[in-house]
Design a protein around this motif. Structure first.
Motif, PDB file in Angstrom:
ATOM      1  N   SER A 134      51.367  29.147  -0.555  1.00 57.61           N
ATOM      2  CA  SER A 134      52.653  29.601  -0.024  1.00 57.61           C
ATOM      3  C   SER A 134      52.804  28.983   1.354  1.00 57.61           C
ATOM      4  CB  SER A 134      52.717  31.135   0.037  1.00 57.61           C
ATOM      5  OG  SER A 134      51.972  31.627   1.128  1.00 57.61           O
ATOM      6  N   LYS A 189      46.854  29.293  -5.615  1.00 58.81           N
ATOM      7  CA  LYS A 189      48.285  29.174  -5.309  1.00 58.81           C
ATOM      8  C   LYS A 189      48.453  28.871  -3.830  1.00 58.81           C
ATOM      9  CE  LYS A 189      50.024  32.552  -8.658  1.00 58.81           C
ATOM     10  NZ  LYS A 189      50.740  33.824  -8.798  1.00 58.81           N
ATOM     11  N   ASN A 224      41.161  37.334  -7.064  1.00 54.01           N
ATOM     12  CA  ASN A 224      42.037  36.482  -6.266  1.00 54.01           C
ATOM     13  C   ASN A 224      42.352  37.177  -4.952  1.00 54.01           C
ATOM     14  OD1 ASN A 224      42.089  34.597  -8.283  1.00 54.01           O
ATOM     15  ND2 ASN A 224      44.094  35.152  -9.055  1.00 54.01           N
ATOM     16  N   ARG A 225      42.360  36.418  -3.882  1.00 53.91           N
ATOM     17  CA  ARG A 225      42.670  36.939  -2.555  1.00 53.91           C
ATOM     18  C   ARG A 225      43.637  35.990  -1.844  1.00 53.91           C
ATOM     19  NH1 ARG A 225      40.965  41.140  -4.153  1.00 53.91           N
ATOM     20  NH2 ARG A 225      38.971  42.046  -3.652  1.00 53.91           N
ATOM     21  N   TRP A 226      44.631  36.565  -1.157  1.00 55.47           N
ATOM     22  CA  TRP A 226      45.498  35.767  -0.289  1.00 55.47           C
ATOM     23  C   TRP A 226      44.836  35.721   1.087  1.00 55.47           C
ATOM     24  CZ3 TRP A 226      49.415  32.819  -1.731  1.00 55.47           C
ATOM     25  CH2 TRP A 226      50.065  33.100  -2.944  1.00 55.47           C
ATOM     26  N   ASN A 228      44.530  33.535   5.081  1.00 53.06           N
ATOM     27  CA  ASN A 228      45.098  32.617   6.058  1.00 53.06           C
ATOM     28  C   ASN A 228      44.406  31.266   5.902  1.00 53.06           C
ATOM     29  OD1 ASN A 228      45.593  31.175   8.465  1.00 53.06           O
ATOM     30  ND2 ASN A 228      45.952  33.091   9.569  1.00 53.06           N
ATOM     31  N   GLN A 282      50.184  31.396   3.496  1.00 58.72           N
ATOM     32  CA  GLN A 282      48.879  31.807   3.006  1.00 58.72           C
ATOM     33  C   GLN A 282      48.469  30.985   1.794  1.00 58.72           C
ATOM     34  OE1 GLN A 282      49.182  36.089   2.383  1.00 58.72           O
ATOM     35  NE2 GLN A 282      48.149  36.407   4.336  1.00 58.72           N
ATOM     36  N   GLN A 298      46.244  31.402  -1.840  1.00 55.32           N
ATOM     37  CA  GLN A 298      45.548  32.317  -2.742  1.00 55.32           C
ATOM     38  C   GLN A 298      44.320  31.601  -3.284  1.00 55.32           C
ATOM     39  OE1 GLN A 298      47.275  33.549  -6.551  1.00 55.32           O
ATOM     40  NE2 GLN A 298      46.745  35.655  -6.015  1.00 55.32           N
TER      41      GLN A 298
END
Length: 106
Positions: free
Chosen positions: A70, A68, A87-89, A91, A73, A75
């Motif tokens: 944003s 994903k 899953n990790r968000w 930078n 950030q 994902q």
């Protein structure tokens, strides 16, 4: 009180001219996809530059996939050893494009 049709037409005309002039200045420019090195797309293979601790100089290069996006950030999907994933968000500055990641590594 009488309704002055000419005055109403004049007011509407002034508003329309004002919107025609001001509206394009409100729009944000879309980022140039070719000139922005931090551009990512869903499904893209990337390398996550992971630091276990902020004070550490050791950077691990972890293969991942963009899930994903944003405004600030990205994902990513990181595969574990047992064929599961998390899953990790992150930078976007901690990611680099990877055209060379092989499926066997993931």
């Amino acid at each position: 009180m009488t309704f002055d049709f000419r005055l109403a037409v004049l007011v509407v005309l002034v508003l329309l001219i004002n919107l025609a002039i001001a509206f394009p200045s409100w729009a944000e420019r879309a980022p140039s996809l070719t000139s922005n090195p931090n551009y990512f797309q869903v499904g893209q293979k990337v390398i996550w530059l992971y630091k276990a601790r902020t004070d550490s100089s050791d950077i691990q290069r972890i293969p991942a996939e963009v899930v994903k996006l944003s405004s600030k950030q990205v994902q990513i999907k990181v595969y574990k050893h047992n064929n599961e994933f998390v899953n990790r968000w992150v930078n976007p500055n901690k990611l680099e494009n990877s055209q060379k990641v092989k499926r066997s590594v993931l």
